[in-house]
Write a protein that holds these residues in place. Structure first.
Motif, mmCIF file in Angstrom:
data_model
loop_
_atom_site.group_PDB
_atom_site.id
_atom_site.type_symbol
_atom_site.label_atom_id
_atom_site.label_comp_id
_atom_site.label_asym_id
_atom_site.label_seq_id
_atom_site.Cartn_x
_atom_site.Cartn_y
_atom_site.Cartn_z
ATOM 1 N N HIS A 135 51.727 33.067 40.778
ATOM 2 C CA HIS A 135 51.484 33.083 42.221
ATOM 3 C C HIS A 135 52.642 33.766 42.955
ATOM 4 O O HIS A 135 52.432 34.604 43.835
ATOM 5 C CB HIS A 135 51.314 31.651 42.724
ATOM 6 C CG HIS A 135 51.076 31.574 44.200
ATOM 7 N ND1 HIS A 135 49.871 31.914 44.768
ATOM 8 C CD2 HIS A 135 51.901 31.254 45.229
ATOM 9 C CE1 HIS A 135 49.956 31.779 46.084
ATOM 10 N NE2 HIS A 135 51.176 31.379 46.384
ATOM 11 N N ARG A 138 52.500 37.542 42.362
ATOM 12 C CA ARG A 138 51.406 38.176 43.126
ATOM 13 C C ARG A 138 51.752 38.234 44.608
ATOM 14 O O ARG A 138 51.462 39.213 45.294
ATOM 15 C CB ARG A 138 50.098 37.399 42.920
ATOM 16 C CG ARG A 138 49.499 37.598 41.532
ATOM 17 C CD ARG A 138 48.232 36.791 41.389
ATOM 18 N NE ARG A 138 47.147 37.351 42.183
ATOM 19 C CZ ARG A 138 46.264 36.622 42.843
ATOM 20 N NH1 ARG A 138 46.350 35.313 42.842
ATOM 21 N NH2 ARG A 138 45.306 37.200 43.532
ATOM 22 N N LEU A 142 52.039 41.554 46.821
ATOM 23 C CA LEU A 142 51.173 41.714 48.009
ATOM 24 C C LEU A 142 52.010 42.029 49.256
ATOM 25 O O LEU A 142 51.641 42.878 50.069
ATOM 26 C CB LEU A 142 50.365 40.428 48.215
ATOM 27 C CG LEU A 142 49.316 40.461 49.311
ATOM 28 C CD1 LEU A 142 48.293 41.559 49.058
ATOM 29 C CD2 LEU A 142 48.607 39.119 49.433
ATOM 30 N N THR B 12 48.905 34.640 54.138
ATOM 31 C CA THR B 12 49.138 35.340 52.855
ATOM 32 C C THR B 12 48.798 34.430 51.674
ATOM 33 O O THR B 12 48.140 34.861 50.714
ATOM 34 C CB THR B 12 50.616 35.778 52.754
ATOM 35 O OG1 THR B 12 50.940 36.547 53.911
ATOM 36 C CG2 THR B 12 50.856 36.614 51.515
ATOM 37 N N ALA B 15 45.164 34.152 51.321
ATOM 38 C CA ALA B 15 44.571 35.379 50.759
ATOM 39 C C ALA B 15 44.712 35.419 49.240
ATOM 40 O O ALA B 15 43.898 36.024 48.542
ATOM 41 C CB ALA B 15 45.243 36.613 51.368
ATOM 42 N N LEU B 16 45.752 34.747 48.739
ATOM 43 C CA LEU B 16 45.974 34.728 47.282
ATOM 44 C C LEU B 16 45.224 33.587 46.599
ATOM 45 O O LEU B 16 45.339 33.422 45.389
ATOM 46 C CB LEU B 16 47.473 34.592 46.991
ATOM 47 C CG LEU B 16 48.285 35.858 47.268
ATOM 48 C CD1 LEU B 16 49.771 35.563 47.207
ATOM 49 C CD2 LEU B 16 47.921 36.947 46.266
ATOM 50 N N LEU B 41 44.328 41.432 53.612
ATOM 51 C CA LEU B 41 45.184 40.954 52.519
ATOM 52 C C LEU B 41 44.349 40.602 51.288
ATOM 53 O O LEU B 41 44.751 40.872 50.151
ATOM 54 C CB LEU B 41 45.983 39.731 52.969
ATOM 55 C CG LEU B 41 47.172 40.024 53.892
ATOM 56 C CD1 LEU B 41 47.737 38.728 54.466
ATOM 57 C CD2 LEU B 41 48.262 40.773 53.132
ATOM 58 N N ARG B 44 43.429 43.793 49.604
ATOM 59 C CA ARG B 44 44.581 44.384 48.921
ATOM 60 C C ARG B 44 44.913 43.604 47.644
ATOM 61 O O ARG B 44 45.253 44.191 46.619
ATOM 62 C CB ARG B 44 45.780 44.379 49.867
ATOM 63 C CG ARG B 44 46.953 45.183 49.365
ATOM 64 C CD ARG B 44 46.568 46.624 49.151
ATOM 65 N NE ARG B 44 47.721 47.483 48.942
ATOM 66 C CZ ARG B 44 47.638 48.740 48.566
ATOM 67 N NH1 ARG B 44 46.452 49.298 48.365
ATOM 68 N NH2 ARG B 44 48.709 49.463 48.397
ATOM 69 N N ALA B 45 44.849 42.269 47.742
ATOM 70 C CA ALA B 45 45.135 41.456 46.555
ATOM 71 C C ALA B 45 44.145 41.788 45.437
ATOM 72 O O ALA B 45 44.526 41.863 44.262
ATOM 73 C CB ALA B 45 45.061 39.970 46.910
#
Lengths: 147, 154
Positions: A135, A138, A142, B12, B15-16, B41, B44-45
């Motif tokens: 995590h 990433r 990002l 963010t 988004a992950l 986001l 993009r991820a």
């Protein structure tokens, strides 16, 4: 999978192939020592990881031993072919992938068929640690590679 | 789209893949900037994940399996696992020692002959009361009656 694990460490096709051959030879010799056959996949993946790290260390030692002038030759050790084939995003990704522990968790997790549990077995770290490193890696990517 | 500064980190994380939580969800419902940033986001991820998979989705050269098989063919047969080899060696050694300790060699013909030989004078050395000396007395039976001066008691 063996080749991909080795490649994730070495980023070079020739070196990864050498390691792959070594892994299968060693697995053939030590197959009798495998007590639980259902763990063969993880066993081989771990072996591939270790041998690739060993090769990377020995390459680094050879570079130090043979002098700084060789560094110029060794710099493009990453496959020029692979670099050319990849797109721009992949090229930027290569530059921005965080080093060391985060890198290992990130690249191994990207290999098809390796989940967090398999990666934790390869790296010998808890599954939760794999997830948190993944995590974190990433998130860094990002933040750096967002337009 | 630019998210609100105080919500940037949470957006963010969401988004992950981390859950939004009630407060962020409520904010996203009312904030066009954060909702737009979240969508960007996320996209993009997804691109980064795909690019990452592409980085490691490499295939070895087609002749690698043949080369591996050739090296395996040339390799010596696999040895026993080290632990098993130690156990087997220990058992063999223990068995050898046991057999060596307990097994006596068969007598040679000469030794057999010698063990059967008896001296002719051997019978003369036997006492006449030898059967009485080697036999366990039974209750009520008298073997010897030794009386002072009574040599005939035997």
């Amino acid at each position: 999978m063996v080749y991909q694990v080795a490649y994730s460490v070495l980023a070079n096709a020739a070196d990864a192939e050498q390691v792959t051959q070594g892994v299968f030879l060693r697995a053939f010799r030590k197959l009798g020592g495998l007590r639980e056959p259902e763990r063969f996949r993880g066993w081989v993946a771990r072996m591939s990881w270790r041998l690739a790290l060993n090769r990377r260390r020995s390459l680094a030692r050879a570079l130090r031993r043979d002098g700084a002038w060789l560094l110029g030759l060794a710099a493009p050790r990453e496959d020029a072919e692979a670099l050319a084939a990849g797109n721009e995003l992949q090229a930027r990704l290569r530059e921005e992938i965080p080093p060391d522990k985060l890198r290992a968790a990130l690249l191994l997790s990207a290999i098809e068929g390796l989940d967090a549990r398999s990666v934790s077995a390869i790296l010998r770290i808890p599954e939760g640690t794999v997830r948190s490193r993944l995590h974190l890696a990433r998130r860094r990517l990002l933040e750096r590679l967002s337009p | 789209m630019t998210p609100c500064p105080e919500w940037r980190d949470r957006v963010t994380e969401h988004a992950l893949g981390l859950p939004a939580g009630d407060r962020l969800a409520a904010h996203l419902a009312g904030c066009v900037g954060c909702a737009g940033a979240l969508a960007a986001l996320r996209a993009r991820a997804g691109e980064l994940d795909a690019a990452l998979r592409g980085l490691v989705a490499v295939e070895p050269s087609p002749d690698l399996p043949a080369r591996v098989l050739a090296r395996l063919d040339a390799a010596p047969a696999p040895r026993w696992p080290r632990r098993m080899a130690w156990v087997a060696a220990s058992l063999i050694i223990a068995l050898g020692v046991a057999v060596g300790l307990y097994r006596t060699p068969p007598p040679t013909p000469l030794a057999r002959e010698l063990s059967r030989w008896r001296s002719p004078a051997e019978a003369l050395l036997r006492a006449p009361v030898e059967p009485q000396l080697t036999t366990v007395p039974r209750l009520g039976e008298i073997f010897f009656e030794v009386e002072p001066g009574g040599r005939d008691a035997l």
